[in-house]
Write a protein that holds these residues in place. Sequence first.
Motif, mmCIF file in Angstrom:
data_model
loop_
_atom_site.group_PDB
_atom_site.id
_atom_site.type_symbol
_atom_site.label_atom_id
_atom_site.label_comp_id
_atom_site.label_asym_id
_atom_site.label_seq_id
_atom_site.Cartn_x
_atom_site.Cartn_y
_atom_site.Cartn_z
ATOM 1 N N TYR A 136 41.435 44.201 35.669
ATOM 2 C CA TYR A 136 41.386 45.458 36.413
ATOM 3 C C TYR A 136 42.006 46.571 35.586
ATOM 4 O O TYR A 136 42.822 46.319 34.700
ATOM 5 C CB TYR A 136 42.148 45.319 37.729
ATOM 6 N N LEU B 56 37.503 47.095 38.913
ATOM 7 C CA LEU B 56 37.255 45.891 38.112
ATOM 8 C C LEU B 56 36.550 46.316 36.833
ATOM 9 O O LEU B 56 35.526 46.997 36.865
ATOM 10 C CB LEU B 56 36.388 44.905 38.891
ATOM 11 N N SER C 230 37.704 31.771 33.874
ATOM 12 C CA SER C 230 37.344 33.183 33.928
ATOM 13 C C SER C 230 38.327 33.929 34.833
ATOM 14 O O SER C 230 38.563 33.521 35.974
ATOM 15 C CB SER C 230 35.921 33.328 34.466
ATOM 16 N N PRO D 82 39.503 37.925 36.227
ATOM 17 C CA PRO D 82 39.119 39.341 36.274
ATOM 18 C C PRO D 82 40.161 40.243 35.624
ATOM 19 O O PRO D 82 41.353 39.968 35.671
ATOM 20 C CB PRO D 82 39.013 39.620 37.778
ATOM 21 N N SER E 292 44.805 34.306 43.047
ATOM 22 C CA SER E 292 44.316 35.652 42.691
ATOM 23 C C SER E 292 44.816 36.092 41.324
ATOM 24 O O SER E 292 45.240 37.234 41.138
ATOM 25 C CB SER E 292 44.712 36.671 43.760
ATOM 26 N N SER F 57 44.906 37.573 37.818
ATOM 27 C CA SER F 57 44.138 38.656 37.203
ATOM 28 C C SER F 57 44.987 39.346 36.144
ATOM 29 O O SER F 57 46.184 39.114 36.036
ATOM 30 C CB SER F 57 43.693 39.664 38.256
ATOM 31 N N ASP G 251 35.433 40.471 33.206
ATOM 32 C CA ASP G 251 36.097 39.167 33.248
ATOM 33 C C ASP G 251 36.339 38.693 31.831
ATOM 34 O O ASP G 251 35.571 39.009 30.921
ATOM 35 C CB ASP G 251 35.236 38.127 33.968
#
Length: 119
Positions: free
Chosen positions: A82, A90, A78, A80, A111, A113, A93
Amino acid sequence: LVLCVEIGESEWVANSFVFEGVTLYGAGFDPKTRCMILTEQTRTALPPSRFIWRNDEIDGVTKTRDWKNTAPEVVNVSIPVYLNASFLNLLFDVMLPVSSALPEEIWVQRSVSLSVWSN
């Protein structure tokens, strides 16, 4: 339902939408394996990518780490998403494929993303 990303897939199909200009932060993408990979780059521009809803009970998207005898080569993690590179908004996901040889925690530590809008 689970939202997944199919990087490099630009054709619309049922239960999907396509984004252009998506950026991956903290990882790279290998078009041969169609998986996220470790990289020294801080960001990677992605080709048009299909975001698609999958039925987890049918497709087993979140169950890729549940296995017996032989481990799968690819699992889903999973990540995230943005709105932009400010990482203030956010959106949701998504599940992205990675090599099962790497621990899931590595993506959180880096991190990793996505952002869907260049500002």
